[in-house]
Design a protein around this motif. Sequence first.
Motif, short mmCIF file in Angstrom:
data_model
loop_
_atom_site.label_atom_id
_atom_site.label_comp_id
_atom_site.label_asym_id
_atom_site.label_seq_id
_atom_site.Cartn_x
_atom_site.Cartn_y
_atom_site.Cartn_z
N ASN A 129 39.92 39.72 24.90
CA ASN A 129 38.65 40.09 25.56
C ASN A 129 38.86 41.02 26.75
OD1 ASN A 129 39.72 38.11 27.39
ND2 ASN A 129 37.66 37.93 28.27
N ILE A 130 40.06 41.58 26.88
CA ILE A 130 40.35 42.47 28.00
C ILE A 130 40.92 43.76 27.45
CG2 ILE A 130 42.66 41.46 28.34
CD1 ILE A 130 42.29 41.98 31.36
N SER A 131 40.51 44.89 28.01
CA SER A 131 41.02 46.18 27.57
C SER A 131 42.50 46.30 27.90
CB SER A 131 40.25 47.32 28.25
OG SER A 131 38.88 47.26 27.91
N ASP A 132 43.23 47.03 27.08
CA ASP A 132 44.68 47.08 27.26
C ASP A 132 45.07 47.62 28.63
OD1 ASP A 132 45.60 50.25 26.67
OD2 ASP A 132 43.75 49.66 25.72
N HIS A 133 44.38 48.64 29.14
CA HIS A 133 44.77 49.21 30.44
C HIS A 133 44.49 48.26 31.59
CE1 HIS A 133 40.62 50.56 29.62
NE2 HIS A 133 40.41 50.41 30.91
N HIS A 134 43.57 47.31 31.39
CA HIS A 134 43.31 46.33 32.44
C HIS A 134 44.40 45.26 32.53
CE1 HIS A 134 38.71 47.26 32.52
NE2 HIS A 134 39.40 48.05 33.31
N ILE A 135 45.21 45.13 31.49
CA ILE A 135 46.31 44.15 31.55
C ILE A 135 47.27 44.51 32.67
CG2 ILE A 135 48.34 43.29 30.31
CD1 ILE A 135 46.68 43.45 27.74
N THR A 136 47.61 45.78 32.77
CA THR A 136 48.51 46.19 33.85
C THR A 136 47.75 46.40 35.16
OG1 THR A 136 48.34 48.40 32.87
CG2 THR A 136 50.34 47.17 32.44
N ALA A 137 46.51 46.88 35.09
CA ALA A 137 45.77 47.18 36.32
C ALA A 137 45.37 45.94 37.09
CB ALA A 137 44.52 47.99 35.98
N LEU A 138 45.10 44.83 36.38
CA LEU A 138 44.55 43.64 37.04
C LEU A 138 45.56 42.50 37.21
CD1 LEU A 138 41.00 43.45 35.39
CD2 LEU A 138 41.62 44.33 37.66
N ALA A 139 46.75 42.63 36.69
CA ALA A 139 47.76 41.57 36.86
C ALA A 139 48.10 41.40 38.34
CB ALA A 139 49.00 41.90 36.06
N ARG A 140 48.19 40.14 38.77
CA ARG A 140 48.50 39.82 40.16
C ARG A 140 49.46 38.62 40.20
NH1 ARG A 140 45.92 43.84 40.25
NH2 ARG A 140 44.19 44.43 41.62
N PRO A 141 50.21 38.47 41.28
CA PRO A 141 51.08 37.29 41.41
C PRO A 141 50.27 36.00 41.51
CG PRO A 141 51.66 39.01 43.01
CD PRO A 141 50.35 39.40 42.41
N ALA A 142 50.87 34.90 41.16
CA ALA A 142 50.21 33.60 41.28
C ALA A 142 49.79 33.36 42.72
CB ALA A 142 51.15 32.49 40.82
N GLY A 143 48.57 32.88 42.90
CA GLY A 143 48.05 32.59 44.23
C GLY A 143 47.37 33.75 44.91
N ALA A 144 47.40 34.94 44.31
CA ALA A 144 46.73 36.09 44.92
C ALA A 144 45.23 35.86 44.99
CB ALA A 144 47.04 37.36 44.13
N ALA A 145 44.60 36.28 46.08
CA ALA A 145 43.17 36.05 46.27
C ALA A 145 42.33 36.80 45.24
CB ALA A 145 42.77 36.48 47.68
N ASP A 146 42.84 37.91 44.73
CA ASP A 146 42.07 38.71 43.76
C ASP A 146 42.63 38.56 42.35
OD1 ASP A 146 44.45 40.03 44.26
OD2 ASP A 146 43.56 42.04 44.29
N ARG A 147 43.16 37.38 42.04
CA ARG A 147 43.71 37.18 40.70
C ARG A 147 42.59 37.05 39.67
NH1 ARG A 147 48.17 33.12 38.10
NH2 ARG A 147 49.70 34.73 37.66
#
Length: 255
Positions: A129-147
């Motif tokens: 349910n997520i576009s392929d380019h958003h996989i890299t654009a939206l990945a964040r470390p665990a605990g990040a406020a904008d995860r």
Amino acid sequence: MATLGIIGAGAIGTRLARQATAADIDVVLANSRGPETLTATVAQLGARARAATPEAAAQAGDWVVVSIPLAAYKHLPAAALAGKVVLDTSNYYATRDGHLPALDAGEITTSELVQRHLAGAKLVKAFNNISDHHITALARPAGAADRTALPIAGDDPEAKASAAELISRLGFDTVDAGPLAESWRFEPETDPYTVPYCTDPDAIRAAWAQLAEALRSGNIPQLPAPDPGAPLPAARLRTLLAGTSRKLTADRMIA
């Protein structure tokens, strides 16, 4: 050392491979054309990645991502995937996959269909349910406020927990949407499907409408420019999953 097998080296598969190697997970990547066609891709991924056959990728993986067109699901190596946690990214588009009456009527979900073929595997629907380019654009470390959170669905609780662990290492929280029978809640054109991860949802919906019209007219569609992405918190995703209505093939803009 953990290993991720990936069957399908398209946009989703290669993005997930990139995230995995960055997270110190070894990757065994496969496609339908043979390992020799993946030489350049593996070289870009680095020393943690290698190419193999689908059977070898299935056997090597602690988890296995299946990211292929739905029409090819019967070619998946069922015996090699038996006992494995399989993350299924497939979506159904009749214009691409051919009409499947049980899916058109909503009698079964896409991942339930794949699970029937992979009877010995533990299937978890994810990353569809997520576009392929958003996989890299939206990945964040665990605990990040904008995860960002992604939905998962599956019939085996332990398999879902294992898939959630992998997805966390790849940069995302997860929301359990229930069994595979409920995975329709994040299939194409439902409320949680791709749009909530976009910075300009209205522009994406308009682009979908233009794409659908181009396909109906027999024209070559112009794809929209990649959206930079907007984080989707778990609480918002839960609301979208709970409130969405089912979109059967005949009701979708892009069938």
